[in-house]
Structure formats: C-alpha cells, structure tokens
Scaffold this motif. Structure first.
Motif, PDB file in Angstrom:
ATOM      1  N   GLU A 191      24.956 -21.572  46.566  1.00 44.89           N
ATOM      2  CA  GLU A 191      26.153 -21.396  45.746  1.00 44.89           C
ATOM      3  C   GLU A 191      26.999 -22.654  45.868  1.00 44.89           C
ATOM      4  O   GLU A 191      27.371 -23.045  46.980  1.00 44.89           O
ATOM      5  CB  GLU A 191      26.933 -20.164  46.205  1.00 44.89           C
ATOM      6  CG  GLU A 191      28.069 -19.773  45.270  1.00 44.89           C
ATOM      7  CD  GLU A 191      28.683 -18.443  45.665  1.00 44.89           C
ATOM      8  OE1 GLU A 191      29.837 -18.450  46.118  1.00 44.89           O
ATOM      9  OE2 GLU A 191      27.996 -17.401  45.534  1.00 44.89           O
ATOM     10  N   ARG A 192      27.303 -23.271  44.733  1.00 43.02           N
ATOM     11  CA  ARG A 192      28.051 -24.523  44.723  1.00 43.02           C
ATOM     12  C   ARG A 192      29.045 -24.502  43.565  1.00 43.02           C
ATOM     13  O   ARG A 192      28.640 -24.359  42.408  1.00 43.02           O
ATOM     14  CB  ARG A 192      27.101 -25.710  44.586  1.00 43.02           C
ATOM     15  CG  ARG A 192      27.778 -27.073  44.585  1.00 43.02           C
ATOM     16  CD  ARG A 192      26.766 -28.151  44.196  1.00 43.02           C
ATOM     17  NE  ARG A 192      25.610 -28.165  45.095  1.00 43.02           N
ATOM     18  CZ  ARG A 192      24.473 -28.825  44.815  1.00 43.02           C
ATOM     19  NH1 ARG A 192      24.354 -29.498  43.677  1.00 43.02           N
ATOM     20  NH2 ARG A 192      23.470 -28.792  45.674  1.00 43.02           N
ATOM     21  N   GLY A 193      30.313 -24.635  43.884  1.00 42.14           N
ATOM     22  CA  GLY A 193      31.326 -24.655  42.837  1.00 42.14           C
ATOM     23  C   GLY A 193      31.354 -23.407  41.988  1.00 42.14           C
ATOM     24  O   GLY A 193      31.613 -23.466  40.783  1.00 42.14           O
ATOM     25  N   GLY A 194      31.073 -22.249  42.583  1.00 45.37           N
ATOM     26  CA  GLY A 194      31.083 -20.993  41.845  1.00 45.37           C
ATOM     27  C   GLY A 194      29.814 -20.709  41.076  1.00 45.37           C
ATOM     28  O   GLY A 194      29.705 -19.660  40.421  1.00 45.37           O
ATOM     29  N   GLN A 195      28.843 -21.609  41.134  1.00 47.23           N
ATOM     30  CA  GLN A 195      27.571 -21.406  40.441  1.00 47.23           C
ATOM     31  C   GLN A 195      26.423 -21.303  41.437  1.00 47.23           C
ATOM     32  O   GLN A 195      26.478 -21.883  42.516  1.00 47.23           O
ATOM     33  CB  GLN A 195      27.295 -22.564  39.476  1.00 47.23           C
ATOM     34  CG  GLN A 195      28.282 -22.669  38.335  1.00 47.23           C
ATOM     35  CD  GLN A 195      27.913 -23.789  37.379  1.00 47.23           C
ATOM     36  OE1 GLN A 195      27.305 -24.782  37.782  1.00 47.23           O
ATOM     37  NE2 GLN A 195      28.269 -23.644  36.117  1.00 47.23           N
ATOM     38  N   ARG A 196      25.395 -20.574  41.039  1.00 49.52           N
ATOM     39  CA  ARG A 196      24.201 -20.454  41.883  1.00 49.52           C
ATOM     40  C   ARG A 196      23.094 -21.342  41.339  1.00 49.52           C
ATOM     41  O   ARG A 196      22.801 -21.313  40.138  1.00 49.52           O
ATOM     42  CB  ARG A 196      23.738 -19.007  41.970  1.00 49.52           C
ATOM     43  CG  ARG A 196      24.660 -18.131  42.809  1.00 49.52           C
ATOM     44  CD  ARG A 196      24.017 -16.838  43.233  1.00 49.52           C
ATOM     45  NE  ARG A 196      24.876 -16.102  44.150  1.00 49.52           N
ATOM     46  CZ  ARG A 196      24.542 -14.971  44.759  1.00 49.52           C
ATOM     47  NH1 ARG A 196      23.337 -14.438  44.530  1.00 49.52           N
ATOM     48  NH2 ARG A 196      25.375 -14.378  45.575  1.00 49.52           N
ATOM     49  N   LEU A 197      22.524 -22.124  42.240  1.00 47.50           N
ATOM     50  CA  LEU A 197      21.455 -23.037  41.884  1.00 47.50           C
ATOM     51  C   LEU A 197      20.218 -22.721  42.698  1.00 47.50           C
ATOM     52  O   LEU A 197      20.316 -22.359  43.876  1.00 47.50           O
ATOM     53  CB  LEU A 197      21.882 -24.488  42.157  1.00 47.50           C
ATOM     54  CG  LEU A 197      23.204 -24.961  41.539  1.00 47.50           C
ATOM     55  CD1 LEU A 197      23.549 -26.351  42.057  1.00 47.50           C
ATOM     56  CD2 LEU A 197      23.118 -24.949  40.019  1.00 47.50           C
ATOM     57  N   THR A 198      19.059 -22.833  42.067  1.00 43.42           N
ATOM     58  CA  THR A 198      17.794 -22.663  42.784  1.00 43.42           C
ATOM     59  C   THR A 198      17.171 -24.039  42.986  1.00 43.42           C
ATOM     60  O   THR A 198      16.841 -24.730  42.008  1.00 43.42           O
ATOM     61  CB  THR A 198      16.826 -21.761  42.002  1.00 43.42           C
ATOM     62  OG1 THR A 198      17.413 -20.461  41.835  1.00 43.42           O
ATOM     63  CG2 THR A 198      15.508 -21.615  42.763  1.00 43.42           C
ATOM     64  N   LEU A 199      17.046 -24.427  44.245  1.00 43.59           N
ATOM     65  CA  LEU A 199      16.498 -25.734  44.595  1.00 43.59           C
ATOM     66  C   LEU A 199      15.164 -25.539  45.315  1.00 43.59           C
ATOM     67  O   LEU A 199      15.057 -24.687  46.212  1.00 43.59           O
ATOM     68  CB  LEU A 199      17.471 -26.499  45.498  1.00 43.59           C
ATOM     69  CG  LEU A 199      18.898 -26.664  44.946  1.00 43.59           C
ATOM     70  CD1 LEU A 199      19.794 -27.334  45.985  1.00 43.59           C
ATOM     71  CD2 LEU A 199      18.882 -27.476  43.656  1.00 43.59           C
ATOM     72  N   ILE A 200      14.175 -26.309  44.909  1.00 45.26           N
ATOM     73  CA  ILE A 200      12.853 -26.196  45.533  1.00 45.26           C
ATOM     74  C   ILE A 200      12.769 -27.210  46.676  1.00 45.26           C
ATOM     75  O   ILE A 200      12.848 -28.423  46.454  1.00 45.26           O
ATOM     76  CB  ILE A 200      11.724 -26.440  44.524  1.00 45.26           C
ATOM     77  CG1 ILE A 200      11.857 -25.465  43.350  1.00 45.26           C
ATOM     78  CG2 ILE A 200      10.373 -26.287  45.202  1.00 45.26           C
ATOM     79  CD1 ILE A 200      11.822 -23.990  43.758  1.00 45.26           C
ATOM     80  N   VAL A 201      12.641 -26.692  47.885  1.00 44.77           N
ATOM     81  CA  VAL A 201      12.613 -27.519  49.084  1.00 44.77           C
ATOM     82  C   VAL A 201      11.190 -27.542  49.640  1.00 44.77           C
ATOM     83  O   VAL A 201      10.602 -26.485  49.902  1.00 44.77           O
ATOM     84  CB  VAL A 201      13.588 -26.986  50.158  1.00 44.77           C
ATOM     85  CG1 VAL A 201      13.574 -27.886  51.380  1.00 44.77           C
ATOM     86  CG2 VAL A 201      14.996 -26.865  49.593  1.00 44.77           C
ATOM     87  N   ASP A 202      10.652 -28.748  49.813  1.00 46.33           N
ATOM     88  CA  ASP A 202       9.296 -28.900  50.364  1.00 46.33           C
ATOM     89  C   ASP A 202       9.380 -28.857  51.887  1.00 46.33           C
ATOM     90  O   ASP A 202       9.527 -29.873  52.561  1.00 46.33           O
ATOM     91  CB  ASP A 202       8.688 -30.215  49.884  1.00 46.33           C
ATOM     92  CG  ASP A 202       7.190 -30.289  50.187  1.00 46.33           C
ATOM     93  OD1 ASP A 202       6.627 -29.285  50.662  1.00 46.33           O
ATOM     94  OD2 ASP A 202       6.598 -31.367  49.952  1.00 46.33           O
ATOM     95  N   VAL A 203       9.311 -27.652  52.442  1.00 44.85           N
ATOM     96  CA  VAL A 203       9.516 -27.431  53.870  1.00 44.85           C
ATOM     97  C   VAL A 203       8.463 -28.191  54.684  1.00 44.85           C
ATOM     98  O   VAL A 203       7.267 -28.155  54.368  1.00 44.85           O
ATOM     99  CB  VAL A 203       9.460 -25.927  54.191  1.00 44.85           C
ATOM    100  CG1 VAL A 203       9.636 -25.700  55.690  1.00 44.85           C
ATOM    101  CG2 VAL A 203      10.535 -25.174  53.411  1.00 44.85           C
ATOM    102  N   ALA A 204       8.922 -28.877  55.748  1.00 49.70           N
ATOM    103  CA  ALA A 204       8.037 -29.711  56.571  1.00 49.70           C
ATOM    104  C   ALA A 204       7.698 -29.011  57.888  1.00 49.70           C
ATOM    105  O   ALA A 204       8.449 -28.156  58.375  1.00 49.70           O
ATOM    106  CB  ALA A 204       8.718 -31.048  56.867  1.00 49.70           C
TER     107      ALA A 204
END
Length: 409
Positions: free
Chosen positions: A204-217
């Motif tokens: 949640e950033r600035g009142g909006q929800r974002l889906t971020l794809i993280v390449d987990v190491a």
C-alpha cells in the motif's frame, strides 16, 4: 554508572511529578465545584515543608510514596463543621463527585498523551505493533551472514537485490506476500522464507495498492531463535529480499496528534490486557524470587521500573526511557479506576450505585435512600488492601533479588 544514577533520579522525578499532578487533578476539579480542600501533600509521614494559601495547606512529607488531596466530607459519615456542610463533597451532585474522583486518572492519561506527543515530534514512536512498513530497502540481499557476529556480508556485484529491483520503497505497507496476508513484519519474514523465485508482494503506497513481483533470493542465515553472538551457530538456507522494517515512526507537529492518539489507544489496550493477565503472572513471579528465570513481561514495581529507566539512560536508549514513563502513567490511571475500594474507581462505583438506586426508588414512588455505609464495606476494602499490598511486596522483592535484565547485564 553516572548515567545510570542520573537515569534513576530522573525517572523517580518523573514519577513524583505524575503523582503530584494526579492529586492536583483532584484539587483543581474540587475547587472548581466549590468543594473545600484543606490539604494537598506529596508524600506521607512527617511533614517536611508546607505553606498555607487561603483555606488549603500545601506541602511535602518525608516518605515519597504517593500523596493525597484532603476534601471535606468525602463521605456522609464524616463529621463536618456546620459552616462547611454546603461545601462538603457528599453534598455535591453525583456528576461533580464522579468528575473529581476520576480527575486523578484523567490527569495521568493527559500526561501520558503529552509525553507521547513530544516523543512523536522529537524521537518518534516505536513500532510496537510490528506493522510491516518498509523502513529501508537494501542495495542487495547479502548472500551470507557471520554465524558468530551475525554481521551480513558486504554486497557484491553478483548479489541479487530483489526488493530494490521490484520497486519496493521505504514507507510501503506490505499487505500480503504470495497471496497470504501479512499483518505483521514477522509474518512477512515467515512467508518470504518459504517463497522462491518470482513472488507477488502487495503493498500500500499513497492510498493505493500495488502488486510488485519480487524475485526472492536464496541466502545463508542464522535461523535459530536461541542463537547468541559469540557462539558457533549454524547457517541455514532461507529466502530473503533485502529490506528492513520500520522501527520508529516520525511525525510533524500536526501528524503527531494522530500518531500519539493511536499510540495512546494501543497503550490503553496494553494496560487493560496487563491487568487481566496479572493474576496468571503471580506464580511465575514467586518462582523468580526463588531463583527461577524472570520473564521480561512479568509485573514490575516502581522500584523495578525506575531501575529499568536507569539502565535505559545508561545505554542511551531515551525512547525506551520516555515510553516506560508514559506507559506507567497509563497503567496507574487504568488501575486506579478499577471499581474497588480504596481506589478512586471504588468511590466512583459507590456514588454511581447511590444514583442508580435512588432513581429506581423514585420510579417506585419512594424517597431517596441514605448514603452508603462505608463501614460495611471495610472487610472488602481491607481485602483489596491486603491483596494489593502482597502484590506490591512480591514485585518489589523480585525487582531486588531477581530484577528484569532488559540489556542482559
């Protein structure tokens, strides 16, 4: 040692100011409603110093273990001079009596809020709820960790930077990882360690929800919760993304009002939870006096709290020092409102009982009943004093023979 003693003295002074303001709350509201206040003293025992202003004597006594505000006619059983009868406490409306009785605790709450507000605008408020708010995004997810010092290896040119590359930023609230809700940062860590490869992080950033794809190491870490620095700890392969949680929330002058208000609510909830859990913590406290391990969450007396305050000052951990003082105010305020005599909450309960009883009697066409006979409540009052005194004695003893070691000293 000098810093430790300074911290103890400063914390004790803070407690003294809290007690003085508690009694001043009673004094101020009583005088505002026209009640006669004859004495206002900090401490008990022999008088050290006093002066008289108007009809009230103000002063200090030798034993710094509380204070009192003496209001004429606290009960209808008290002998009151005829001239003072109209100004007696029991002759005033119930709502005024309740306000005067609650004023001490309300003063603690106000003081606690003020402490939190100034803490918010200066050093910040700690993330006690473990909210998953990103505090730092690392340049990489270090490949390994020193098993003896817990220090991470420096970032190399080939080390992955999953969180940074995915666009995660400081201040992001992590809502879920791999479709699993993460209400705390501990949840974020636990879910992340089970993930592998591209994984959706909802933030949640600035009142909006974002889906971020993280390449987990995959990295090497010390995972044993009982591991201690200096030991020959073992490394295990786990997943990581290279970010750290926010430990302190910082505010401006306006934003601090909301931050301090929310934190005040959390501290009220904590104080109430602590009171409910108190009976279950007495047996472990007794074992600790006998040499058993002292739980960090076990009850502490004013002696123990002052000692921890001194240690916090010695370590330079002023946020802990200030937070402990604020928490003490909230706890004392909540405790004092318990509907048990001789606490203020017990007197409130008696006055409210009289009001409800008389209202019911009026509905039945009966005259108001007489004042509650406090002498009939003496057995219960003595029982509360005995139990309360026993708990105080236990906590003080534990804080002397087996004190809480916050810093492992």
């Amino acid at each position: 040692m000098v810093a430790y003693v300074f911290g103890i003295v400063l914390f004790a002074l803070g407690i003294g100011v809290s007690v003085a303001l508690h009694e001043f709350g009673h004094l101020l509201t009583a005088k505002a409603f026209g009640m006669k206040v004859t004495r206002y003293f900090i401490g008990f025992g022999p008088r050290l110093w006093s002066f008289r202003r108007g009809e009230t004597e103000y002063g200090l006594k030798a034993i710094p273990a509380g204070g009192f505000c003496e209001i004429v006619g606290m009960t209808a059983l008290e002998q009151v001079p005829e001239a003072d009868s109209p100004r007696a406490f029991y002759r005033k409306p119930v709502w005024q009596r309740v306000i005067v009785l609650c004023a001490g605790s309300v003063t603690h709450f106000i003081l606690g809020f003020v402490i939190l507000y100034f803490m918010a605008v200066s050093m910040g408020l700690p993330n006690l709820q473990d909210k998953p708010v990103v505090g730092e995004v690392s340049q990489c997810a270090p490949a390994t960790q020193d098993p003896r010092t817990f220090q991470y290896s420096p970032c190399g040119p080939n080390d992955p930077a999953p969180a940074r590359n995915a666009g995660i930023k400081p201040g992001d609230l992590i809502v879920s990882v791999a479709g699993r809700p993460t209400p705390t940062y501990t949840d974020v860590v636990n879910v992340t360690r089970q993930a592998s490869g591209p994984t959706p992080f909802v933030v949640e950033r600035g009142g909006q929800r974002l889906t971020l794809i993280v390449d987990v190491a995959k990295v090497q870490r010390v995972t044993d919760l009982n591991a201690r620095p200096g030991q020959n700890n073992k490394l295990a392969t786990v997943s990581a993304v290279g970010l750290a949680n926010t430990t302190m929330f910082h505010y401006g002058a306006v934003g601090a009002l909301g931050g301090a208000t929310r934190f005040t609510g959390d501290m009220f909830a904590g104080a109430w939870t602590g009171l409910k859990q108190l009976p279950s913590k007495i047996p472990p406290l007794i074992k600790a006096i006998g040499g058993g391990q002292r739980d960090l969450n076990s009850p502490v007396s004013v002696v123990g709290a002052t000692r921890i305050g001194g240690e916090a000052a010695e370590q330079g951990l002023w946020p802990l020092f200030v937070l402990l003082l604020a928490n003490l105010n909230f706890f004392i305020g909540v405790f004092n409102l318990l509907p048990l005599l001789p606490l203020d909450g017990g007197h409130v309960a008696v006055n409210l009982y009289e009001k409800v009883r008389d209202s019911v009697r009026r509905l039945w066409g009966k005259p108001a009943g007489g004042p509650v006979d406090y002498t009939k409540l003496l057995p219960l009052t003595y029982a509360v004093i005995f139990v309360g005194g026993a708990v105080v004695l236990l906590t003080v003893t534990a804080d002397i023979v087996n004190p809480i070691r916050v810093f492992g000293q």
